[in-house]
Design an enzyme around this catalytic site. Structure first.
Site, PDB file in Angstrom:
ATOM      1  N   GLU A  57       0.839  -1.343  -0.108  1.00 14.34           N
ATOM      2  CA  GLU A  57       0.136   0.078  -0.175  1.00 14.34           C
ATOM      3  C   GLU A  57       0.929   1.271  -0.033  1.00 14.34           C
ATOM      4  O   GLU A  57       0.280   2.577  -0.206  1.00 14.34           O
ATOM      5  CB  GLU A  57      -0.806   0.114   1.217  1.00 14.34           C
TER       6      GLU A  57
ATOM      7  N   TRP B  26      -3.126  -1.870  25.092  1.00 14.53           N
ATOM      8  CA  TRP B  26      -2.735  -2.855  23.870  1.00 14.53           C
ATOM      9  C   TRP B  26      -1.352  -3.314  24.820  1.00 14.53           C
ATOM     10  O   TRP B  26      -0.655  -2.768  25.264  1.00 14.53           O
ATOM     11  CB  TRP B  26      -2.125  -1.875  22.870  1.00 14.53           C
TER      12      TRP B  26
END
Lengths: 552, 552
Positions: free
Chosen positions: B339, B455
């Protein structure tokens, strides 16, 4: 104009605009510790970092906005290669305004014309140039003047009306900024040409043009963060060739020598040595005295990583080899103009692939050429009818250029159509391109002699004639002729005031020129007319002798 | 989306389009003698020049047009890093068509999906890959197949229907071409991602994106005509990282190793030495056996000018230092994705300015990071709510990227909104950015454990647990928990098949993890599930153990 062919849609967001602000943000983000060395107003030296500079740039941008500068406005600068000038390179365009470079060496009336025709609402002037600004002010009545100095405004004496003080504005400005994303086809900066005929002409470089010029220049000269770049060429002269921008992009150390005169070349050489400068720009007129000075030094500097970028005139072999043999420096000839941002041709880097194909002497003579076109620049050489000429090293034609950063028009000039052809800018320079692709300039178009449907290079003929032992100066001009369109006429000065036989001149020209190209007329004078900067003033000579063949 | 601010008009012609054809034309014009070295079908080596290649490229472009390929069409390629593949990089996009890269390592059904979903009307296939093409053909019924071989078509046995022969077409094609100027937002090439979940997703790079990626990459790695670039990374894998284009732009010597397998690293090392390669791209899995091989050589090569560009996984310190100490090579970690074209982060070049500020050991640990953002790439790291996190080296967030060559959507995919945020592409990678601006990846977003609103990096935890002397393999996955959202669960293999006390594991994690982050559960298995390329198959483990805390 070339038709644009639509292909398949991409998944990129091509509305993301190329802005010069990206370049300085990039290097301030990745290399905040990189140094910038600058000369102070008192002739001393200071140093700070990209991080410091970027903090200043944000505040200056906010200060300009506080002063009323809006996107699309034009902000002029009158300054040397200074620290503040460097900051303005990013602060002004970052707001969406245009940075207008004002050449402090022009006549006051011309500088005022640039400010007014260029549309400047604000001009920033270094304190040392207040007298210039004061002489310009009557010709630029709409301008708000902002003085740049370390002194408070109360200690600065000037006749400029309502003058503001940059550091006062900066002190009050916010340190944070949310940079606008500027339409990339909007102007980043503007420079005016300094042609000998007519008024200066304005070239407005887009953000896109400068972004691409910057990236291309960085790789054209193999620049990297390991470089130290000294800006010798004035930042008001074709933006010091775009080197401030490419130096920032690669996060090179930057050396700003501030105010200096033509006799300060020893100082420039000393700074080069002290700061391990690896890239510097200038001209033979600057580099020759630097070399002379280095020759006097007991310890020769090691410039084996250094590239000396030289423009304006073809460098002498002795200058290029002198630098190389004495210091290891690579002397690089380049060619461009205000209209080309300015990088168009660069003579750098091909030795690695031509090795074994040319001799060492051939290589040095190739290095005197203007070089190879930069990536992204389209080149044509054309005859007077606009037909393409072969790249054979012999066929002389006008150099036409096209590309993302080559100007396609002049600012507010309606009668510029003769300066462009099929989307190409007409350089006005006559040259050849050889089998290896190298450009060698022969003459200016206005000085070339158009005779019998062909072009004769006045410079080539002058160089041949000057070899005569009794000739001290020679000029060759084209004079209108009823049958041949133009004929070459030699105007010369001899060391004894006596004439030289035409046959002797013909003999010197034999071989290099065809018989029909040989001049029929020699005029003798005491001295050749020259311009204020010492160039042959051929326009004057053409006026003086324009009637020579009338009625012939 | 950011609003675009209009400024002052420029005098540039900003309709001059950025086309990749400009890059090859530039180098064929300035460096026609530059060599390209390529592996032949029989495993030997050939060499030709940029001038030869450009002559072939023009003919191939004409041959494709003769075959009916039009601007906007999609032309696929199934090939190794071959000479013809290199030529197609310029010939296909030069016509205005899109070059679609087809990953020959995918399952035939997926390759067929890429051809069909990507819209390929023509696919060029190397003779050695005919069996792949034959297995793909049923899934790509609309494709016209063109075989590439030095043999005549009559000697090639294939079940492909109506197959054409490239060299036959080229032999009939005109040698001259008038390249179209292609709208710069049109696609130059397309690559499909190879995610483990779902179908491959298409990224279509515009001419503008690749032009800017090329120039930026050339200066990011300090590339010049003095370089010799070997393309190890497949040209069907993120376009060999855009290195074919930047190598051409700077006119480097190019080395194309053709077809090779994972065990051919000795051959790659031999070619590097023989051709004085100064830039090569690969991954630790390639470079480690190359280093092992070089260690066996009596005479160690001098790679002091060489940059080894390494992606995929964080390189071991022993690999980076091993290359440096043995050969002088600079091992460069870089980070990107299909990408991102793919250059996003590069770990190169800052040592010159950090000298004296970090110790030698600190410098080597910095070199393991993913690096600094490339010029023109905007970066954010954000928490799960999309809030920006500080660049303090501690705050872990998802890496978001935006810039001229970062994709802004996926080809023909309507439900891709969750992969983008405010014009930024969501990388799915979790990392920190430290005070020096360096990115360090911690985990994939899908592998990170979301517990108590924070996280936990599964990779950090695995690396800590693997230090236990009896643990041979360990994986940490997030398992759904009614109270904590997710909890970390350890799955491990021990060398004696016996359990390890939970307290011993907690002791290993002490300090680096907060108490609430410590796992409560260890599962023991004989072997961890792995993907076909040997990566931990966490998706499988999450499915296997997803019910662990149900009803807890």
């Amino acid at each position: 104009m070339t038709a644009i062919v639509k292909g398949h849609p991409s998944t990129n967001d091509d509305s993301y605009q190329l802005n010069t602000t990206t370049l300085i943000r990039h290097s301030a983000r990745n290399y905040p510790e990189r140094e910038i060395v600058y000369r102070t107003a008192d002739g001393g030296w200071g140093r700070y970092t990209y991080g410091d500079a970027y903090a200043r740039i944000k505040r200056i941008a906010n200060a300009l906005t506080d002063l009323g500068v809006k996107p699309g406005d034009v902000v002029g600068i009158l300054d040397w290669n200074s620290k503040r000038h460097f900051e303005l390179y990013w602060a002004i365009p970052g707001t969406g305004a245009v940075m207008l470079q004002m050449n402090l060496r022009l006549a006051p009336e011309d500088v005022g014309y640039v400010a007014t025709h260029g549309g400047a609402s604000v001009v920033l002037v270094d304190e040392s140039l207040l007298s210039v600004a004061e002489s310009v002010a009557p010709f630029a009545p709409e301008v708000t003047w902002v003085v740049m100095s370390d002194k408070p405004l109360s200690e600065i004496a000037t006749t400029l009306p309502n003058v503001r003080h940059l550091e006062d504005l900066v002190a009050k400005a916010s340190p944070e900024i949310d940079w606008p994303m500027i339409d990339e086809s909007s102007a980043y900066s503007a420079c005016y040409t300094t042609g000998t005929t007519g008024r200066p002409k304005g070239v407005y470089y887009s953000h896109r043009a400068i972004y691409l010029h910057t990236l291309t220049q960085a790789s054209s000269y193999g620049m990297s963060a390991a470089d130290a770049v000294m800006l010798i060429t004035p930042m008001f002269h074709s933006q010091s060739w775009g080197l401030p921008q490419s130096a920032v992009y690669v996060a090179a150390k930057i050396v700003l020598p501030g105010r200096y005169s033509a006799v300060d070349t020893d100082m420039l050489a000393d700074v080069m040595i002290a700061e391990n400068v690896t890239v510097a720009n200038g001209a033979p007129a600057i580099f020759q005295p630097m070399l002379d000075y280095i020759e006097t030094l007991d310890v020769k500097p090691d410039f084996s990583r250094t590239r000396l970028l030289s423009g304006a005139t073809e460098p002498a072999l002795s200058l290029m080899r002198g630098f190389h043999d004495l210091t290891g420096a690579d002397f690089i000839h380049a060619y461009g103009a205000t209209e080309t941002a300015p990088m168009a041709f660069v003579n750098y880097g091909r030795k690695v692939t031509l090795q074994g194909k040319v001799t060492e002497d051939e290589w040095w003579s190739i290095k005197r050429y203007q070089g190879l076109p930069a990536g992204g620049v389209d080149v044509r050489i054309v005859d007077p009818e606009g037909n393409d000429l072969p790249h054979d090293g012999n066929s002389k034609g006008e150099v036409l250029l096209r590309g993302p950063w080559i100007t396609a028009r002049y600012h507010k000039l309606d009668d510029d159509a003769d300066r462009f052809l099929d989307g190409y800018w007409r350089s006005g320079d006559i040259g050849t391109i050889d089998q290896n692709g190298y450009l060698k300039l022969a003459d200016r178009l206005k000085d070339v002699i158009k005779s019998g449907g062909e072009w004769i290079s006045s410079i080539d003929m002058e160089n041949a004639i000057i070899a005569h032992p009794r000739v001290t100066e020679a000029a060759v001009i084209g004079v209108e002729h009823p049958k041949w369109q133009e004929r070459p006429v030699v105007i010369m000065v001899t060391n004894d005031g006596e004439d030289v036989a035409l046959a002797e001149i013909h003999e010197l020209l034999h071989g290099a020129f065809a018989k029909w190209q040989l001049p029929d007329t020699i005029l003798y004078v005491d001295a050749l007319p020259r311009t204020s900067v010492g160039k042959l003033h051929k326009k004057v000579m053409r006026v003086q002798h324009g009637d020579l063949y009338r009625g012939a």
